[in-house]
Design a protein around this motif. Structure first.
Motif, PDB file in Angstrom:
ATOM      1  N   GLY A 197       0.839  -1.184   0.000  1.00  0.00           N
ATOM      2  CA  GLY A 197       0.000   0.000   0.000  1.00  0.00           C
ATOM      3  C   GLY A 197       0.875   1.236   0.000  1.00  0.00           C
ATOM      4  N   GLU A 198       0.361   2.289  -0.594  1.00  0.00           N
ATOM      5  CA  GLU A 198       1.130   3.534  -0.640  1.00  0.00           C
ATOM      6  C   GLU A 198       1.557   3.936   0.776  1.00  0.00           C
ATOM      7  OE1 GLU A 198      -1.059   6.454  -2.855  1.00  0.00           O
ATOM      8  OE2 GLU A 198       0.764   7.524  -3.418  1.00  0.00           O
ATOM      9  N   GLN A 218      12.864  -1.142 -14.019  1.00  0.00           N
ATOM     10  CA  GLN A 218      12.184  -1.110 -15.316  1.00  0.00           C
ATOM     11  C   GLN A 218      10.741  -0.702 -15.090  1.00  0.00           C
ATOM     12  OE1 GLN A 218      11.402  -4.784 -17.408  1.00  0.00           O
ATOM     13  NE2 GLN A 218      11.643  -3.802 -19.402  1.00  0.00           N
ATOM     14  N   VAL A 219      10.379   0.476 -15.555  1.00  0.00           N
ATOM     15  CA  VAL A 219       9.027   0.975 -15.333  1.00  0.00           C
ATOM     16  C   VAL A 219       8.184   0.665 -16.566  1.00  0.00           C
ATOM     17  CG1 VAL A 219       7.652   2.968 -14.659  1.00  0.00           C
ATOM     18  CG2 VAL A 219       9.977   2.750 -13.825  1.00  0.00           C
ATOM     19  N   ILE A 228      12.738   0.463  -0.120  1.00  0.00           N
ATOM     20  CA  ILE A 228      12.021   1.696  -0.451  1.00  0.00           C
ATOM     21  C   ILE A 228      11.138   2.036   0.742  1.00  0.00           C
ATOM     22  CG2 ILE A 228      10.574   2.906  -2.116  1.00  0.00           C
ATOM     23  CD1 ILE A 228      11.141   0.593  -4.094  1.00  0.00           C
ATOM     24  N   GLN A 229      11.412   3.152   1.355  1.00  0.00           N
ATOM     25  CA  GLN A 229      10.603   3.621   2.470  1.00  0.00           C
ATOM     26  C   GLN A 229       9.426   4.403   1.902  1.00  0.00           C
ATOM     27  OE1 GLN A 229      11.238   2.999   5.647  1.00  0.00           O
ATOM     28  NE2 GLN A 229      13.322   2.194   5.501  1.00  0.00           N
ATOM     29  N   ALA A 230       8.286   4.285   2.538  1.00  0.00           N
ATOM     30  CA  ALA A 230       7.128   5.101   2.144  1.00  0.00           C
ATOM     31  C   ALA A 230       6.909   5.057   0.641  1.00  0.00           C
ATOM     32  CB  ALA A 230       7.325   6.551   2.602  1.00  0.00           C
ATOM     33  N   GLU A 272       4.322   5.603  -8.149  1.00  0.00           N
ATOM     34  CA  GLU A 272       5.273   5.582  -9.260  1.00  0.00           C
ATOM     35  C   GLU A 272       6.460   4.651  -9.026  1.00  0.00           C
ATOM     36  OE1 GLU A 272       4.528   8.486  -7.596  1.00  0.00           O
ATOM     37  OE2 GLU A 272       6.363   9.654  -7.231  1.00  0.00           O
ATOM     38  N   ASP A 273       6.542   4.064  -7.828  1.00  0.00           N
ATOM     39  CA  ASP A 273       7.600   3.081  -7.570  1.00  0.00           C
ATOM     40  C   ASP A 273       7.236   1.714  -8.144  1.00  0.00           C
ATOM     41  OD1 ASP A 273       8.051   4.434  -4.226  1.00  0.00           O
ATOM     42  OD2 ASP A 273       8.986   5.032  -6.128  1.00  0.00           O
ATOM     43  N   SER A 274       5.994   1.562  -8.588  1.00  0.00           N
ATOM     44  CA  SER A 274       5.575   0.296  -9.197  1.00  0.00           C
ATOM     45  C   SER A 274       6.429   0.026 -10.424  1.00  0.00           C
ATOM     46  CB  SER A 274       4.098   0.353  -9.600  1.00  0.00           C
ATOM     47  OG  SER A 274       3.272   0.486  -8.474  1.00  0.00           O
TER      48      SER A 274
END
Lengths: 112, 115
Positions: B14-15, B37-38, B79-81, B85-87
């Motif tokens: 979750g975000e 890779q986005v 990755i904290q928090a 867009e980190d997906s």
């Protein structure tokens, strides 16, 4: 600014024919180039590489050509097989660094 | 091992939650790399290590991303928090040497989905 470009997002080739995948780069300092193949849901698999001191490297059905004056490299697959259907990435690195820069890939479809 | 091993293969967060990914390089390889890779097949370099030392971290978004390679442990990317867009798929790669002229070998990737 994209330093490594693969301008063809997709390519279809008949089985047994030659597949030619192209890659252009802008940084003349790049001295090593790699080609990777990627299937869906898998990591990129190394195919073949070439150093800037060469203009051709061959490994079985795969040949990479490097044209330094044109800042262009190409991957030739002969003969193409249905199992070659995948996304192909070229990558380049400046000397003294491992920070490979990848192109956006070309999806190759080999038709049986 | 004979291949780069990444875990987990899939992770949903979750975000705002923390995400942590792991990578075991090929045995004998001293260099480890993380790529993101986005969309549209773009691979973005994040960070590289020489053994446990950071080699190049110019691609790391420093506010929320951190990475470690400790002796006798898998390397990690945290990755904290997390944000939407980190997906992405996060690929780890390893190599014997740190300079161009040596091939880097990729793992199968860890697919992070932030909802």
């Amino acid at each position: 600014d994209q330093q490594v470009k693969q301008n063809s997002p997709s390519l279809s080739v008949q089985e047994g024919r030659i597949s030619i995948l192209n890659c252009d780069y802008t940084n003349s300092m790049f001295d090593y180039f790699l080609w990777y193949k990627k299937y869906p849901a898998e990591g990129p698999t190394f195919l073949i590489s070439i150093s800037s001191i060469k203009d051709k490297n061959e490994d079985g059905r795969f040949t990479v050509f490097l044209n330094k004056s044109a800042k262009h490299l190409s991957l030739h697959i002969v003969p193409s097989q249905p199992g070659d259907s995948a996304v192909y990435f070229c990558a380049a690195a400046p000397p003294g660094t491992y920070k490979y820069i990848f192109g956006t890939g070309t999806r190759l479809k080999v038709l049986a | 091992g004979e291949e780069v091993a990444q875990t987990p293969k899939h992770l949903v967060r979750g975000e705002g939650q923390k995400a942590k990914l792991y990578c075991a390089p090929i045995k004998g390889h001293s260099y480890v790399f993380w790529y993101q890779q986005v969309l549209k097949n773009e691979f973005k370099f994040l960070i590289s290590f020489q053994n446990e030392n950071v080699f190049d971290e110019t691609g790391m978004p420093k506010e929320r991303f951190s990475a470690k390679c400790l002796p006798n442990s898998p390397c990690s990317l945290e990755i904290q928090a997390t944000k939407l867009e980190d997906s992405a798929v996060y690929f780890c790669a390893s190599s014997q040497s740190g300079f161009s002229g040596n091939t880097i070998y990729f793992g199968e990737g860890s697919w992070l989905t932030v909802v």
